[in-house]
Design an enzyme around this catalytic site. Structure first.
Site, PDB file in Angstrom:
ATOM      1  N   ARG A 131      83.445 -95.996 -94.957  1.00 13.77           N
ATOM      2  CA  ARG A 131      84.324 -95.244 -95.883  1.00 13.77           C
ATOM      3  C   ARG A 131      83.731 -95.105 -97.279  1.00 13.77           C
ATOM      4  O   ARG A 131      84.442 -94.889 -98.253  1.00 13.77           O
ATOM      5  CB  ARG A 131      85.725 -95.857 -95.940  1.00 13.77           C
ATOM      6  CG  ARG A 131      86.409 -95.892 -94.598  1.00 13.77           C
ATOM      7  CD  ARG A 131      87.911 -95.967 -94.690  1.00 13.77           C
ATOM      8  NE  ARG A 131      88.491 -95.777 -93.385  1.00 13.77           N
ATOM      9  CZ  ARG A 131      88.665 -96.740 -92.492  1.00 13.77           C
ATOM     10  NH1 ARG A 131      88.320 -97.980 -92.801  1.00 13.77           N
ATOM     11  NH2 ARG A 131      89.170 -96.490 -91.318  1.00 13.77           N
ATOM     12  N   LYS A 153      77.081 -82.535-104.173  1.00 13.59           N
ATOM     13  CA  LYS A 153      77.375 -81.806-102.929  1.00 13.59           C
ATOM     14  C   LYS A 153      76.566 -82.443-101.812  1.00 13.59           C
ATOM     15  O   LYS A 153      75.351 -82.613-101.935  1.00 13.59           O
ATOM     16  CB  LYS A 153      76.988 -80.335-103.056  1.00 13.59           C
ATOM     17  CG  LYS A 153      78.027 -79.494-103.740  1.00 13.59           C
ATOM     18  CD  LYS A 153      77.697 -78.013-103.578  1.00 13.59           C
ATOM     19  CE  LYS A 153      78.705 -77.146-104.296  1.00 13.59           C
ATOM     20  NZ  LYS A 153      78.323 -75.718-104.286  1.00 13.59           N
ATOM     21  N   GLU A 195      65.430 -71.144-108.120  1.00 11.04           N
ATOM     22  CA  GLU A 195      66.603 -71.804-108.721  1.00 11.04           C
ATOM     23  C   GLU A 195      66.405 -71.990-110.230  1.00 11.04           C
ATOM     24  O   GLU A 195      67.348 -71.875-111.006  1.00 11.04           O
ATOM     25  CB  GLU A 195      66.866 -73.167-108.063  1.00 11.04           C
ATOM     26  CG  GLU A 195      67.124 -73.127-106.567  1.00 11.04           C
ATOM     27  CD  GLU A 195      68.480 -72.518-106.183  1.00 11.04           C
ATOM     28  OE1 GLU A 195      69.336 -72.320-107.067  1.00 11.04           O
ATOM     29  OE2 GLU A 195      68.659 -72.229-104.981  1.00 11.04           O
ATOM     30  N   LYS A 237      72.801 -78.041-115.195  1.00 12.88           N
ATOM     31  CA  LYS A 237      73.581 -78.409-114.005  1.00 12.88           C
ATOM     32  C   LYS A 237      74.602 -79.494-114.361  1.00 12.88           C
ATOM     33  O   LYS A 237      75.751 -79.443-113.921  1.00 12.88           O
ATOM     34  CB  LYS A 237      72.655 -78.893-112.885  1.00 12.88           C
ATOM     35  CG  LYS A 237      73.404 -79.316-111.631  1.00 12.88           C
ATOM     36  CD  LYS A 237      73.182 -78.406-110.466  1.00 12.88           C
ATOM     37  CE  LYS A 237      74.184 -78.689-109.346  1.00 12.88           C
ATOM     38  NZ  LYS A 237      73.619 -78.596-108.026  1.00 12.88           N
ATOM     39  N   GLU A 247      83.929 -77.113-107.922  1.00 15.57           N
ATOM     40  CA  GLU A 247      83.680 -75.680-107.780  1.00 15.57           C
ATOM     41  C   GLU A 247      84.965 -74.854-107.711  1.00 15.57           C
ATOM     42  O   GLU A 247      85.116 -73.963-106.859  1.00 15.57           O
ATOM     43  CB  GLU A 247      82.817 -75.418-106.534  1.00 15.57           C
ATOM     44  CG  GLU A 247      82.120 -74.072-106.585  1.00 15.57           C
ATOM     45  CD  GLU A 247      81.110 -73.870-105.476  1.00 15.57           C
ATOM     46  OE1 GLU A 247      79.986 -74.360-105.642  1.00 15.57           O
ATOM     47  OE2 GLU A 247      81.451 -73.269-104.454  1.00 15.57           O
ATOM     48  N   ARG A 251      81.599 -73.828-111.785  1.00 17.64           N
ATOM     49  CA  ARG A 251      80.469 -74.189-110.917  1.00 17.64           C
ATOM     50  C   ARG A 251      80.029 -73.031-110.032  1.00 17.64           C
ATOM     51  O   ARG A 251      78.896 -72.984-109.569  1.00 17.64           O
ATOM     52  CB  ARG A 251      80.828 -75.431-110.087  1.00 17.64           C
ATOM     53  CG  ARG A 251      79.641 -75.970-109.314  1.00 17.64           C
ATOM     54  CD  ARG A 251      79.864 -77.366-108.772  1.00 17.64           C
ATOM     55  NE  ARG A 251      78.697 -77.837-108.052  1.00 17.64           N
ATOM     56  CZ  ARG A 251      78.485 -79.086-107.687  1.00 17.64           C
ATOM     57  NH1 ARG A 251      79.384 -80.016-107.989  1.00 17.64           N
ATOM     58  NH2 ARG A 251      77.411 -79.433-107.025  1.00 17.64           N
ATOM     59  N   ASN A 255      76.060 -70.134-107.991  1.00  8.51           N
ATOM     60  CA  ASN A 255      75.816 -69.364-106.772  1.00  8.51           C
ATOM     61  C   ASN A 255      75.260 -67.972-107.058  1.00  8.51           C
ATOM     62  O   ASN A 255      75.233 -67.119-106.159  1.00  8.51           O
ATOM     63  CB  ASN A 255      77.113 -69.258-105.958  1.00  8.51           C
ATOM     64  CG  ASN A 255      77.520 -70.607-105.417  1.00  8.51           C
ATOM     65  OD1 ASN A 255      76.695 -71.354-104.917  1.00  8.51           O
ATOM     66  ND2 ASN A 255      78.790 -70.945-105.552  1.00  8.51           N
ATOM     67  N   HIS A 258      73.169 -66.228-104.539  1.00  5.93           N
ATOM     68  CA  HIS A 258      73.262 -66.995-103.295  1.00  5.93           C
ATOM     69  C   HIS A 258      74.155 -66.335-102.249  1.00  5.93           C
ATOM     70  O   HIS A 258      73.906 -66.485-101.055  1.00  5.93           O
ATOM     71  CB  HIS A 258      73.770 -68.405-103.581  1.00  5.93           C
ATOM     72  CG  HIS A 258      72.703 -69.300-104.156  1.00  5.93           C
ATOM     73  ND1 HIS A 258      72.067 -69.013-105.339  1.00  5.93           N
ATOM     74  CD2 HIS A 258      72.162 -70.459-103.706  1.00  5.93           C
ATOM     75  CE1 HIS A 258      71.184 -69.964-105.596  1.00  5.93           C
ATOM     76  NE2 HIS A 258      71.209 -70.851-104.625  1.00  5.93           N
ATOM     77  N   HIS A 262      72.147 -65.933 -99.114  1.00 10.05           N
ATOM     78  CA  HIS A 262      72.454 -66.626 -97.859  1.00 10.05           C
ATOM     79  C   HIS A 262      72.584 -65.635 -96.706  1.00 10.05           C
ATOM     80  O   HIS A 262      72.156 -65.914 -95.582  1.00 10.05           O
ATOM     81  CB  HIS A 262      73.752 -67.423 -97.985  1.00 10.05           C
ATOM     82  CG  HIS A 262      73.576 -68.719 -98.717  1.00 10.05           C
ATOM     83  ND1 HIS A 262      74.583 -69.302 -99.460  1.00 10.05           N
ATOM     84  CD2 HIS A 262      72.510 -69.539 -98.827  1.00 10.05           C
ATOM     85  CE1 HIS A 262      74.124 -70.418-100.002  1.00 10.05           C
ATOM     86  NE2 HIS A 262      72.875 -70.583 -99.628  1.00 10.05           N
ATOM     87  N   HIS A 274      64.633 -70.188 -98.238  1.00 10.08           N
ATOM     88  CA  HIS A 274      65.843 -70.113 -99.072  1.00 10.08           C
ATOM     89  C   HIS A 274      65.560 -69.486-100.443  1.00 10.08           C
ATOM     90  O   HIS A 274      66.270 -68.579-100.879  1.00 10.08           O
ATOM     91  CB  HIS A 274      66.405 -71.528 -99.243  1.00 10.08           C
ATOM     92  CG  HIS A 274      67.586 -71.594-100.156  1.00 10.08           C
ATOM     93  ND1 HIS A 274      68.834 -71.135 -99.802  1.00 10.08           N
ATOM     94  CD2 HIS A 274      67.698 -72.046-101.440  1.00 10.08           C
ATOM     95  CE1 HIS A 274      69.667 -71.308-100.809  1.00 10.08           C
ATOM     96  NE2 HIS A 274      69.002 -71.859-101.818  1.00 10.08           N
TER      97      HIS A 274
HETATM   98  N1  GLY Z   1      73.711 -75.714-105.594  1.00 12.01           N
HETATM   99  C1  GLY Z   1      74.937 -75.290-106.130  1.00 12.01           C
HETATM  100  C2  GLY Z   1      75.814 -76.402-106.554  1.00 12.01           C
HETATM  101  O1  GLY Z   1      75.414 -77.547-106.550  1.00 12.01           O
HETATM  102  O2  GLY Z   1      76.950 -76.167-106.890  1.00 12.01           O
END
Ligand code: GLY
Length: 367
Positions: A131, A153, A195, A237, A247, A251, A255, A258, A262, A274
């Protein structure tokens, strides 16, 4: 010469301000061997399992483990096969079994040593093993150093889509050693550079300018210049994640390029890397912004020029099925009620988020 020596010796620290879960990103050349000393002081766990893929373990495992042992930090190395194909629940279950057989408990911790796939798998495993146990990130690709190792993430892929299972789970510290980039394959470097350019467009006109000016040094992998760029990306970031960890809003600017990227990546059957797909995505949605009167042709051309200067593509490959791209756009996990959202630039360093893009315009820019 003197200035270079100072840059090399410098340690850079960036705070990700998340209250009780705040953590530091440490950036220093040669840091890989010093992670053990730092962890001995930070005491994230009593014992550690270093999770790495077979390739990264062969490149950097010994150096990291030697530093850990020298600092009196107990650690075991656990490896899994390299590549995105391993980013699934079977790998997580296999690794969890290894942790259990080693007797790791809640007083212990994980170390993610590797690129984005490893960070995502290890973070996910840390978030669910018993957990939740603590973990730290030691990113070894440029993409992981400027993006995926920061912000919490985690996730794995399922046959229906990438990253469809995952958690938000922050590391306790991120250790970035720019020196590891000297052996990074060219394609991986390009993945990260896409990026890096993204951060310039969404947040930092000065970074965008520097990337144009410092292109030769970046391409030559000048570690002092790379360390400064990595620090700036991590600062951006960190600021975005501290403001919107889950997000809900801000946040989403990360993207940029992206949503379309994607879809292009998926339509290529993941044969397109990518970063290349994101570069195409950024250039293409730049055209949407110009067509909508939000962005100047001059800025859009500056973005295309910078991407191309770094050897990144800007056009959706002619052979890719446009219908397949549009279908992937509709099933993107960021799409709500069938309307994909797009991050559109309004200036270099500024973007807006919108789902108001007509299908006819998407058709036009896809060419
Ligand atoms: N790579 C996008 C984020 O971490 O939100």
């Amino acid at each position: 010469m003197k200035r270079q020596a100072i840059m090399v010796a410098a340690e850079r620290r960036v705070l990700v301000g998340l209250g009780a879960r705040a953590y530091e990103i440490v950036i220093r050349q040669g840091l890989l061997a010093g992670v053990g000393k730092d962890l001995a002081e930070l005491k994230v766990g009593r014992r550690y399992a270093v999770i790495a893929d077979d390739r990264v373990a062969a490149l950097f495992g010994r150096q990291l483990l030697a530093g850990l042992a020298a600092a009196g930090v107990r650690a075991e190395l656990i490896t899994f096969p390299h590549g995105e194909a391993a980013k699934n629940m079977a790998t997580v279950a296999e690794l969890a079994g290894r942790l259990a057989r080693l007797g790791l408990d809640r007083g212990d911790a994980l170390i993610a040593l590797g690129g984005g796939v490893t960070g995502d798998i290890c973070g996910f495993l840390a978030s669910i093993y018993m957990r939740g146990i603590p973990f730290v990130q030691v990113p070894t690709s440029l993409l992981a150093q400027v993006d995926s190792s920061v912000g919490g993430k985690t996730g794995v892929d399922i046959p229906e889509g990438k990253n469809l299972l995952g958690t938000f789970y922050q590391p306790r510290r991120v250790y970035i050693d720019p020196e590891v980039l000297t052996v990074l394959p060219e394609e991986e470097m390009l993945n990260g550079l896409a990026e890096v350019i993204k951060y310039g467009v969404i947040y930092d006109a000065e970074l965008f300018r520097e990337l144009a000016e410092q292109r030769a040094a970046v391409m030559a992998r000048d570690l002092g210049v790379l360390a400064a760029i990595i620090e700036r990306c991590c600062q951006i970031k960190a600021a975005v994640v501290a403001a919107d960890e889950r997000e809900a809003d801000l946040r989403r600017i990360l993207n940029f390029g992206h949503t379309l990227g994607h879809a292009v990546e998926a339509a290529s059957g993941y044969t397109l890397a990518h970063g290349l797909a994101v570069a195409i995505g950024m250039a293409t949605v730049g055209e949407i912004a110009v067509e909508q009167g939000l962005w100047s042709r001059e800025d859009a051309d500056a973005l295309r020029g910078l991407l191309q200067a770094y050897g990144l593509p800007v056009l959706v490959p002619a052979g890719l099925d446009r219908l397949a791209i549009k279908n992937y756009l509709k099933t993107d996990k960021k799409t709500v009620a069938g309307r994909p959202f797009f991050v559109l630039p309004t200036a270099i360093g500024q973007v807006i988020i919108t789902d108001q893009v007509e299908e006819a315009l998407i058709d036009r820019v896809l060419g």
